[in-house]
Design an enzyme around this catalytic site. Structure first.
Site, PDB file in Angstrom:
ATOM      1  N   ARG A   1      -4.668  45.316  11.383  1.00  0.00           N
ATOM      2  CA  ARG A   1      -5.161  46.281  12.374  1.00  0.00           C
ATOM      3  C   ARG A   1      -5.482  47.591  11.670  1.00  0.00           C
ATOM      4  NH1 ARG A   1      -5.998  42.730  15.283  1.00  0.00           N
ATOM      5  NH2 ARG A   1      -5.359  42.387  17.454  1.00  0.00           N
TER       6      ARG A   1
ATOM      7  N   GLU B   1     -13.497  50.695  16.076  1.00  0.00           N
ATOM      8  CA  GLU B   1     -14.388  49.536  15.937  1.00  0.00           C
ATOM      9  C   GLU B   1     -15.375  49.536  17.098  1.00  0.00           C
ATOM     10  OE1 GLU B   1     -11.918  46.059  15.559  1.00  0.00           O
ATOM     11  OE2 GLU B   1     -10.916  46.860  13.793  1.00  0.00           O
TER      12      GLU B   1
ATOM     13  N   HIS C   1     -14.447  42.756  11.809  1.00  0.00           N
ATOM     14  CA  HIS C   1     -13.326  42.163  12.563  1.00  0.00           C
ATOM     15  C   HIS C   1     -13.643  40.716  12.941  1.00  0.00           C
ATOM     16  CE1 HIS C   1      -9.600  43.154  15.232  1.00  0.00           C
ATOM     17  NE2 HIS C   1      -9.615  41.879  14.873  1.00  0.00           N
TER      18      HIS C   1
HETATM   19  P1  NDP Z   1       3.060  37.082  13.005  1.00  0.00           P
HETATM   20  O1  NDP Z   1       3.836  37.610  14.144  1.00  0.00           O
HETATM   21  O2  NDP Z   1       3.100  35.629  12.705  1.00  0.00           O
HETATM   22  O3  NDP Z   1       3.504  37.838  11.668  1.00  0.00           O
HETATM   23  C1  NDP Z   1       3.760  39.208  11.578  1.00  0.00           C
HETATM   24  C2  NDP Z   1       4.806  39.419  10.501  1.00  0.00           C
HETATM   25  O4  NDP Z   1       4.936  40.816  10.263  1.00  0.00           O
HETATM   26  C3  NDP Z   1       6.155  38.887  10.905  1.00  0.00           C
HETATM   27  O5  NDP Z   1       6.472  37.797  10.096  1.00  0.00           O
HETATM   28  C4  NDP Z   1       7.114  40.049  10.692  1.00  0.00           C
HETATM   29  O6  NDP Z   1       8.178  39.553   9.891  1.00  0.00           O
HETATM   30  C5  NDP Z   1       6.293  41.074   9.918  1.00  0.00           C
HETATM   31  N1  NDP Z   1       6.617  42.443  10.311  1.00  0.00           N
HETATM   32  C6  NDP Z   1       6.737  42.966  11.535  1.00  0.00           C
HETATM   33  N2  NDP Z   1       7.037  44.273  11.469  1.00  0.00           N
HETATM   34  C7  NDP Z   1       7.113  44.579  10.154  1.00  0.00           C
HETATM   35  C8  NDP Z   1       7.374  45.774   9.426  1.00  0.00           C
HETATM   36  N3  NDP Z   1       7.651  46.922  10.052  1.00  0.00           N
HETATM   37  N4  NDP Z   1       7.313  45.721   8.085  1.00  0.00           N
HETATM   38  C9  NDP Z   1       7.046  44.564   7.445  1.00  0.00           C
HETATM   39  N5  NDP Z   1       6.807  43.399   8.083  1.00  0.00           N
HETATM   40  C10 NDP Z   1       6.833  43.412   9.413  1.00  0.00           C
HETATM   41  O7  NDP Z   1       1.574  37.568  13.233  1.00  0.00           O
HETATM   42  P2  NDP Z   1       0.233  36.999  12.561  1.00  0.00           P
HETATM   43  O8  NDP Z   1       0.470  36.739  11.129  1.00  0.00           O
HETATM   44  O9  NDP Z   1      -0.328  35.931  13.399  1.00  0.00           O
HETATM   45  O10 NDP Z   1      -0.716  38.271  12.744  1.00  0.00           O
HETATM   46  C11 NDP Z   1      -0.366  39.516  12.170  1.00  0.00           C
HETATM   47  C12 NDP Z   1      -1.280  40.602  12.722  1.00  0.00           C
HETATM   48  O11 NDP Z   1      -2.590  40.400  12.220  1.00  0.00           O
HETATM   49  C13 NDP Z   1      -1.430  40.562  14.246  1.00  0.00           C
HETATM   50  O12 NDP Z   1      -0.432  41.336  14.881  1.00  0.00           O
HETATM   51  C14 NDP Z   1      -2.807  41.111  14.477  1.00  0.00           C
HETATM   52  O13 NDP Z   1      -2.749  42.493  14.731  1.00  0.00           O
HETATM   53  C15 NDP Z   1      -3.542  40.853  13.184  1.00  0.00           C
HETATM   54  N6  NDP Z   1      -4.579  39.819  13.318  1.00  0.00           N
HETATM   55  C16 NDP Z   1      -5.849  40.102  12.893  1.00  0.00           C
HETATM   56  C17 NDP Z   1      -6.831  39.146  12.989  1.00  0.00           C
HETATM   57  C18 NDP Z   1      -8.226  39.426  12.545  1.00  0.00           C
HETATM   58  O14 NDP Z   1      -9.140  38.900  13.143  1.00  0.00           O
HETATM   59  N7  NDP Z   1      -8.441  40.190  11.512  1.00  0.00           N
HETATM   60  C19 NDP Z   1      -6.565  37.825  13.552  1.00  0.00           C
HETATM   61  C20 NDP Z   1      -5.205  37.612  13.932  1.00  0.00           C
HETATM   62  C21 NDP Z   1      -4.260  38.592  13.806  1.00  0.00           C
HETATM   63  P3  NDP Z   1       9.648  40.112  10.119  1.00  0.00           P
HETATM   64  O15 NDP Z   1       9.975  39.866  11.575  1.00  0.00           O
HETATM   65  O16 NDP Z   1      10.506  39.382   9.159  1.00  0.00           O
HETATM   66  O17 NDP Z   1       9.532  41.547   9.804  1.00  0.00           O
HETATM   67  C1  7N6 Z   2     -10.483  37.600  17.768  1.00  0.00           C
HETATM   68  C2  7N6 Z   2      -9.492  38.701  17.556  1.00  0.00           C
HETATM   69  C3  7N6 Z   2      -6.177  38.878  16.787  1.00  0.00           C
HETATM   70  O1  7N6 Z   2      -5.360  39.735  16.960  1.00  0.00           O
HETATM   71  O2  7N6 Z   2      -7.796  40.538  16.318  1.00  0.00           O
HETATM   72  C4  7N6 Z   2      -7.478  39.242  16.190  1.00  0.00           C
HETATM   73  O3  7N6 Z   2      -5.977  37.677  17.042  1.00  0.00           O
HETATM   74  C5  7N6 Z   2      -8.518  38.271  16.542  1.00  0.00           C
HETATM   75  C6  7N6 Z   2      -9.931  36.497  18.579  1.00  0.00           C
END
Ligand code: NDP
Ligand code: 7N6
Length: 308
Positions: free
Chosen positions: A226, A255, A274
């Protein structure tokens, strides 16, 4: 109460052709219909949506078709007693491939060759410039679905992968896990720093002036999570004063990225709009997740990916 209707809010069109998404639910034994704003819902209705709307708080269950649900007011869902689920768990391949693509391109100069191709130039880089990602250190900040997807693939490419997360649970391919309090130690030696964590009050502005100072001056920032995780003013400043070498960015503070953003103009910044999660199978991936939860809901089982 059991669900007797699944509604798909038209905002899904931001990322999925709505008709294809509705069709992907053909096998469900409840009707699935596309809706706009201002409908009324009750506890027998489920809604799958891209954006939050106040009226969804009357439904039985709401599903956000994104992994990042930072635009939803989770406290309001909790107060209303309406379960909210998100779409984490399905972006390991799509978003990770983009992160890997940025790193490989930044090392092997594919972006530079394409820029030159656009001008019909047979370009020869300085001898010192190209490198390989193999043996370079990558620090993945946030080791969930996407972070693990990046780590596994980077490990397969021979990178030295470390990571940051709150829990100390080990992750395949990651040689060392740092606590968020030790972020600076984690990123100091990395050639690439990849962000894959949610946007929360705690993570906003995680990477700013201090972090760019700590990072190597030949390091690259990858942000597929993000925009607000990074202080964009500090990023532009770091790029201008060569405090870091470049970046691969899928997400931004605003964005679409405004026309006057300086980020457009750096040769060593790769920008994607994005679309890290974009795939022609997105409707099927989300429908599988939602269908599983419809089944769980109907038999009173805990919903997968419940976030409120
Ligand atoms: P997950 O919930 O699977 O993973 C997020 C990880 O972040 C967790 O494993 C957590 O581990 C860690 N985390 C949370 N807070 C902290 C912190 N303060 N410091 C370090 N680590 C932290 O989410 P996803 O992997 O599915 O997605 C991650 C993010 O990516 C989403 O929230 C979204 O905003 C973004 N995203 C972007 C997309 C795009 O199109 N570019 C698509 C999908 C997602 P722990 O609990 O051990 O800290
Ligand atoms: C397209 C948005 C997410 O958080 O921003 C991403 O999943 C993806 C579905």
């Amino acid at each position: 109460a059991r669900l007797d209707h699944l509604y798909v809010h038209e905002s899904v069109e931001n990322v999925i052709p709505p008709e294809a998404f509705v069709e992907a639910f053909d096998h469900l034994d409840i009707p699935v219909d596309l809706v706009g704003d201002g409908e009324s819902y009750d506890e027998t209705d489920a809604v799958a949506t891209y954006v939050p709307k106040p009226e969804f708080l009357d439904a039985g269950w709401v599903h956000c078709i994104r992994a990042g649900y930072d635009e939803f007011d989770t406290e309001a869902y909790e107060a209303a007693g309406v379960p909210l689920t998100n779409s984490t768990g399905i972006h390991d391949t799509t978003v990770s491939e983009v992160a890997i693509g940025y790193m490989v391109s930044l090392a092997r100069l594919l972006h530079v060759y394409r820029d030159n191709q656009n001008e019909g130039n047979w370009y020869t880089p300085d001898y010192e410039r190209p490198f390989t990602v193999e043996n370079e250190r990558l620090c993945v900040v946030g080791l969930g679905t996407i972070g693990q997807g990046i780590a596994e693939r980077a490990d397969a490419l021979g990178m030295d992968v470390v990571g940051v997360r709150r829990s100390d649970e080990s992750v395949p391919g990651v040689s060392e896990i740092f606590d968020p309090a030790d972020l600076h130690d984690a990123i100091a030696d990395a050639r690439f720093v990849a962000l894959a964590l949610p946007h929360t009050p705690e993570t906003e502005g995680l990477i700013g002036d201090d972090e760019f100072d700590v990072m190597r001056d030949d390091a690259y920032l990858v942000n597929v999570a993000r925009g607000p995780l990074v202080d964009e003013r500090a990023l532009v400043d770091a790029l201008e004063r060569d405090a870091i070498a470049g970046a691969g960015l899928d997400v931004f503070e605003t964005e679409p990225l405004p026309d006057d953003s300086p980020l457009w103009d750096f040769e060593e910044v790769i920008i994607s709009p994005h679309k890290g999660s974009a795939t022609n199978r997105y409707h099927l991936d989300i429908a599988d997740l939602v269908s599983e939860n419809v089944e769980r809901y109907q038999i009173g089982e805990t919903l997968r990916n419940r976030v409120a």
